[in-house]
Design a protein around this motif. Structure first.
Motif, PDB file in Angstrom:
ATOM      1  N   VAL A  38     -27.285  42.612  -9.880  1.00  0.00           N
ATOM      2  CA  VAL A  38     -27.886  42.864 -11.188  1.00  0.00           C
ATOM      3  C   VAL A  38     -27.053  42.160 -12.255  1.00  0.00           C
ATOM      4  CG1 VAL A  38     -28.469  44.591 -12.941  1.00  0.00           C
ATOM      5  CG2 VAL A  38     -28.844  45.110 -10.527  1.00  0.00           C
ATOM      6  N   ILE A  39     -27.732  41.513 -13.192  1.00  0.00           N
ATOM      7  CA  ILE A  39     -27.102  40.966 -14.399  1.00  0.00           C
ATOM      8  C   ILE A  39     -27.687  41.712 -15.591  1.00  0.00           C
ATOM      9  CG2 ILE A  39     -26.837  38.940 -15.889  1.00  0.00           C
ATOM     10  CD1 ILE A  39     -27.208  37.219 -13.362  1.00  0.00           C
ATOM     11  N   ARG A  44     -24.944  43.704 -29.593  1.00  0.00           N
ATOM     12  CA  ARG A  44     -25.067  44.786 -30.559  1.00  0.00           C
ATOM     13  C   ARG A  44     -23.852  44.799 -31.475  1.00  0.00           C
ATOM     14  NH1 ARG A  44     -25.615  50.962 -28.563  1.00  0.00           N
ATOM     15  NH2 ARG A  44     -23.432  51.156 -29.171  1.00  0.00           N
ATOM     16  N   ASP A  45     -24.100  45.047 -32.760  1.00  0.00           N
ATOM     17  CA  ASP A  45     -23.018  45.162 -33.743  1.00  0.00           C
ATOM     18  C   ASP A  45     -22.100  43.941 -33.723  1.00  0.00           C
ATOM     19  OD1 ASP A  45     -24.051  47.614 -34.405  1.00  0.00           O
ATOM     20  OD2 ASP A  45     -22.612  48.753 -33.243  1.00  0.00           O
ATOM     21  N   GLY A  46     -22.705  42.764 -33.576  1.00  0.00           N
ATOM     22  CA  GLY A  46     -21.940  41.534 -33.632  1.00  0.00           C
ATOM     23  C   GLY A  46     -21.079  41.262 -32.417  1.00  0.00           C
ATOM     24  N   GLU A  47     -21.367  41.918 -31.309  1.00  0.00           N
ATOM     25  CA  GLU A  47     -20.568  41.736 -30.103  1.00  0.00           C
ATOM     26  C   GLU A  47     -21.479  41.508 -28.908  1.00  0.00           C
ATOM     27  OE1 GLU A  47     -17.310  44.436 -29.675  1.00  0.00           O
ATOM     28  OE2 GLU A  47     -17.478  44.444 -27.502  1.00  0.00           O
ATOM     29  N   VAL A  48     -21.093  40.567 -28.052  1.00  0.00           N
ATOM     30  CA  VAL A  48     -21.848  40.259 -26.843  1.00  0.00           C
ATOM     31  C   VAL A  48     -21.128  40.869 -25.650  1.00  0.00           C
ATOM     32  CG1 VAL A  48     -22.670  38.426 -25.330  1.00  0.00           C
ATOM     33  CG2 VAL A  48     -22.732  38.108 -27.811  1.00  0.00           C
ATOM     34  N   SER A  49     -21.841  41.629 -24.839  1.00  0.00           N
ATOM     35  CA  SER A  49     -21.266  42.252 -23.645  1.00  0.00           C
ATOM     36  C   SER A  49     -22.128  41.914 -22.433  1.00  0.00           C
ATOM     37  CB  SER A  49     -21.168  43.771 -23.805  1.00  0.00           C
ATOM     38  OG  SER A  49     -20.395  44.108 -24.934  1.00  0.00           O
ATOM     39  N   ILE A  50     -21.467  41.771 -21.290  1.00  0.00           N
ATOM     40  CA  ILE A  50     -22.139  41.333 -20.069  1.00  0.00           C
ATOM     41  C   ILE A  50     -21.670  42.185 -18.899  1.00  0.00           C
ATOM     42  CG2 ILE A  50     -22.400  39.417 -18.429  1.00  0.00           C
ATOM     43  CD1 ILE A  50     -21.826  37.562 -20.869  1.00  0.00           C
ATOM     44  N   PHE A  73     -24.430  51.068 -18.095  1.00  0.00           N
ATOM     45  CA  PHE A  73     -23.935  50.052 -19.031  1.00  0.00           C
ATOM     46  C   PHE A  73     -24.805  50.007 -20.285  1.00  0.00           C
ATOM     47  CE2 PHE A  73     -24.520  45.526 -20.314  1.00  0.00           C
ATOM     48  CZ  PHE A  73     -23.258  45.274 -20.836  1.00  0.00           C
ATOM     49  N   GLN A  74     -26.107  49.965 -20.099  1.00  0.00           N
ATOM     50  CA  GLN A  74     -27.009  49.882 -21.246  1.00  0.00           C
ATOM     51  C   GLN A  74     -26.963  51.138 -22.105  1.00  0.00           C
ATOM     52  OE1 GLN A  74     -28.830  47.428 -22.523  1.00  0.00           O
ATOM     53  NE2 GLN A  74     -28.192  45.943 -20.981  1.00  0.00           N
ATOM     54  N   SER A  75     -26.730  52.277 -21.506  1.00  0.00           N
ATOM     55  CA  SER A  75     -26.755  53.525 -22.271  1.00  0.00           C
ATOM     56  C   SER A  75     -25.392  53.925 -22.833  1.00  0.00           C
ATOM     57  CB  SER A  75     -27.271  54.673 -21.385  1.00  0.00           C
ATOM     58  OG  SER A  75     -26.370  54.940 -20.321  1.00  0.00           O
ATOM     59  N   SER A  76     -24.309  53.456 -22.214  1.00  0.00           N
ATOM     60  CA  SER A  76     -23.000  54.028 -22.546  1.00  0.00           C
ATOM     61  C   SER A  76     -21.923  53.033 -22.938  1.00  0.00           C
ATOM     62  CB  SER A  76     -22.483  54.852 -21.351  1.00  0.00           C
ATOM     63  OG  SER A  76     -23.400  55.859 -20.995  1.00  0.00           O
ATOM     64  N   TYR A  77     -22.124  51.740 -22.732  1.00  0.00           N
ATOM     65  CA  TYR A  77     -21.065  50.785 -23.064  1.00  0.00           C
ATOM     66  C   TYR A  77     -21.063  50.552 -24.564  1.00  0.00           C
ATOM     67  CZ  TYR A  77     -17.763  46.980 -22.242  1.00  0.00           C
ATOM     68  OH  TYR A  77     -16.643  46.185 -22.223  1.00  0.00           O
ATOM     69  N   ILE A 113     -18.330  43.941 -12.866  1.00  0.00           N
ATOM     70  CA  ILE A 113     -17.540  43.281 -13.901  1.00  0.00           C
ATOM     71  C   ILE A 113     -18.228  43.557 -15.221  1.00  0.00           C
ATOM     72  CG2 ILE A 113     -16.796  41.083 -14.895  1.00  0.00           C
ATOM     73  CD1 ILE A 113     -16.674  39.905 -12.152  1.00  0.00           C
ATOM     74  N   VAL A 114     -17.452  44.026 -16.197  1.00  0.00           N
ATOM     75  CA  VAL A 114     -17.984  44.220 -17.536  1.00  0.00           C
ATOM     76  C   VAL A 114     -17.028  43.535 -18.502  1.00  0.00           C
ATOM     77  CG1 VAL A 114     -16.830  46.453 -17.853  1.00  0.00           C
ATOM     78  CG2 VAL A 114     -18.860  45.919 -19.186  1.00  0.00           C
ATOM     79  N   LEU A 115     -17.580  42.802 -19.462  1.00  0.00           N
ATOM     80  CA  LEU A 115     -16.722  42.112 -20.424  1.00  0.00           C
ATOM     81  C   LEU A 115     -17.442  41.952 -21.750  1.00  0.00           C
ATOM     82  CD1 LEU A 115     -17.701  38.871 -20.765  1.00  0.00           C
ATOM     83  CD2 LEU A 115     -16.800  38.789 -18.437  1.00  0.00           C
TER      84      LEU A 115
END
Length: 227
Positions: A38-39, A44-50, A73-77, A113-115
């Motif tokens: 899954v990708i 959000r708020d000027g920040e890109v997360s992957i 990730f979508q609900s809590s990061y 991996i989350v960044l």
């Protein structure tokens, strides 16, 4: 925008005054009816997360574990996620994935991996054997100290990392379907000589195939550069 032939999605994401070009694709192994990878992206708020996740196939429910991690990730990061917060997120995600897979999918787990990209910095964490590597004048393995086992949903302990991405660099975040088949120097040459990130992803997918043109494993690839 999408390249249907190669199933590659590309675009530009904004992060605090910077623009990042991104291209990504995820393909299942040949003759498989499901993809355990899954990708997931957030801006959000000027920040890109992957997030990139690769569910383990041992129990047959790896796709459920990977999807559960993506949903969490979508609900809590949260934005402003430093590497330490990213590590905390994956540690907490272990329990979230465990709960989501209770019952028939008990024991299912996944790499993760989350960044986040913020002002040229890379702040993240990882658990498992997917990898994030920055290619440029030198090669920097962001996830070089990660623990491969246990995976998320089965007691994983994440390792955090930090780095930077500069003009001319390409960061590749990918599952083991790429790294187990393609040497680092070949990945580096492919992404740094490609005419664009769409082509970079297409090259890497092609290189991950067997000599008979099949995918031995699920392959997910994200390529990122400063736009």
């Amino acid at each position: 925008m999408s390249n249907k032939a190669a199933e590659i999605t590309s675009g530009v994401l904004k992060s605090r005054g910077q623009s990042f070009a991104v291209a990504y694709a995820s393909v299942p192994k040949s003759a498989s009816s499901k993809n355990d990878d899954v990708i997931s992206l957030k801006a959000r708020d000027g920040e890109v997360s992957i997030l990139v996740a690769d569910g383990a196939t041992g129990f047959g429910y790896g796709h459920l574990a990977a999807r559960a991690l993506a949903d969490y990730f979508q609900s809590s990061y949260e934005p402003q996620a430093t590497s330490r917060k990213a590590k905390r997120f994956l540690i907490d995600a272990d329990e979230a994935v465990r709960r989501a897979c209770a019952g028939e999918a008990e024991g299912a787990d996944t790499t993760g991996i989350v960044l986040s990209l913020l002002n040229g910095r890379i702040e993240g964490a990882s658990a498992g054997d997917s990898q994030a590597i920055v290619f440029g004048p030198s090669t920097y393995e962001l996830t070089g100290k990660q623990r491969r086992k246990p995976r998320i949903g089965n007691g994983a302990y994440a390792e955090d990392f930090t780095g930077r991405i500069a003009a001319g660099d390409v960061m590749v975040v990918a599952t083991d379907g790429l790294w187990n088949r393609v040497k680092l120097d070949h990945v580096s040459k492919a992404v740094l000589t490609a005419s664009g990130l769409d082509q970079a992803v297409a090259k890497l997918l092609s290189m991950a195939k067997t000599s008979s043109g099949k995918f031995y494993d699920d392959v997910s690839v994200v390529c990122i550069s400063l736009a």
